[in-house]
Design a protein around this motif. Structure first.
Motif, short mmCIF file in Angstrom:
data_model
loop_
_atom_site.label_atom_id
_atom_site.label_comp_id
_atom_site.label_asym_id
_atom_site.label_seq_id
_atom_site.Cartn_x
_atom_site.Cartn_y
_atom_site.Cartn_z
N MET A 177 17.39 -32.20 13.23
CA MET A 177 18.43 -32.20 12.25
C MET A 177 19.78 -32.18 12.99
O MET A 177 19.96 -31.40 13.90
CB MET A 177 18.25 -30.97 11.35
N ARG A 178 20.68 -33.00 12.56
CA ARG A 178 21.96 -33.05 13.25
C ARG A 178 22.81 -31.85 12.89
O ARG A 178 22.61 -31.20 11.87
CB ARG A 178 22.67 -34.35 12.97
N LYS A 222 18.23 -25.98 3.79
CA LYS A 222 17.40 -25.62 4.95
C LYS A 222 16.36 -24.57 4.56
O LYS A 222 15.19 -24.66 4.95
CB LYS A 222 18.26 -25.07 6.09
N PHE A 223 16.82 -23.58 3.80
CA PHE A 223 15.90 -22.52 3.36
C PHE A 223 14.77 -23.10 2.53
O PHE A 223 13.59 -22.82 2.76
CB PHE A 223 16.68 -21.47 2.56
N HIS A 224 15.13 -23.97 1.55
CA HIS A 224 14.10 -24.58 0.69
C HIS A 224 13.17 -25.48 1.50
O HIS A 224 11.95 -25.50 1.25
CB HIS A 224 14.74 -25.36 -0.44
N LEU A 225 13.71 -26.20 2.46
CA LEU A 225 12.86 -27.06 3.30
C LEU A 225 11.89 -26.24 4.13
O LEU A 225 10.72 -26.61 4.28
CB LEU A 225 13.73 -27.94 4.20
N SER A 226 12.38 -25.13 4.69
CA SER A 226 11.47 -24.30 5.49
C SER A 226 10.38 -23.68 4.62
O SER A 226 9.21 -23.59 5.03
CB SER A 226 12.25 -23.23 6.26
N GLU A 250 6.34 -24.30 4.97
CA GLU A 250 5.33 -23.22 5.00
C GLU A 250 4.26 -23.46 3.95
O GLU A 250 3.06 -23.26 4.19
CB GLU A 250 6.01 -21.87 4.77
N TYR A 251 4.68 -23.91 2.76
CA TYR A 251 3.72 -24.19 1.70
C TYR A 251 2.78 -25.33 2.12
O TYR A 251 1.57 -25.24 1.92
CB TYR A 251 4.45 -24.56 0.40
#
Length: 168
Positions: A1-2, A18-22, A26-27
């Motif tokens: 990610m830039r 970023k939080f939602h992507l991480s 995990e899911y």
């Protein structure tokens, strides 16, 4: 990610993304049935760890089984035909015995007595059914239920009395 500039107005939105992507990553890892996100070495290491744990558990269970088999018997105690309730009555009387102010024997659940009788005794060479004995051991002896019964008086052949103390 830039690299994103942290002092822009969209920084909070970028941080939230970023939080939602991480969390989504995990899911995806949690439902990855085919281990697509891991290397073969990681998969093998995990499986070897699981195998080791299962082998240790199997060994403990086999040891426990060997210990339990030492107590098993192929030769139960035989009760003469028609006297099962007499033996049940004797066990009920043993339950009430006291040595000084302590109970001689105690079981947390009364059904233990019924199971012991059915497991280690036979009547005239035939197994004793648990349902036949269970009704004489209600869950709460002070409050017997409708399915419980007292031993009939015609089956109460013996009394257990304390021995007289002998002078030493």
């Amino acid at each position: 990610m830039r690299h994103k500039e942290r002092y822009t107005s969209s920084h909070a939105l970028n941080f939230q993304n970023k939080f939602h992507l991480s969390r989504f990553g995990e899911y995806l890892q949690s439902i990855d049935e085919w281990n697509l996100g891991r290397s073969p070495a990681e998969i093998i290491a995990e499986k070897e760890g699981q195998i080791k744990i299962l082998k240790e558990q199997l060994q403990r269970l086999m040891d426990d089984r060997r210990e339990a088999e030492k107590l098993e018997t192929d030769y139960p105690i035989n009760i003469a035909s028609g006297y099962v309730l007499t033996v049940v009555d004797l066990f009920k009387k043993i339950e009430t015995l006291k040595v000084g102010d302590k109970e001689l024997v105690f079981s947390q659940m009364p059904i233990t007595w019924a199971k012991m009788i059915c497991r280690y005794f036979q009547e005239d060479g035939e197994p004793i059914k648990l349902d036949r004995v269970r009704r004489y051991y209600p869950r709460d002896p002070s409050k017997p239920s409708g399915g419980s019964s007292a031993i009939p008086s015609e089956n109460q052949h013996f009394n257990i009395v304390p021995a007289k103390r002998r002078a030493s």
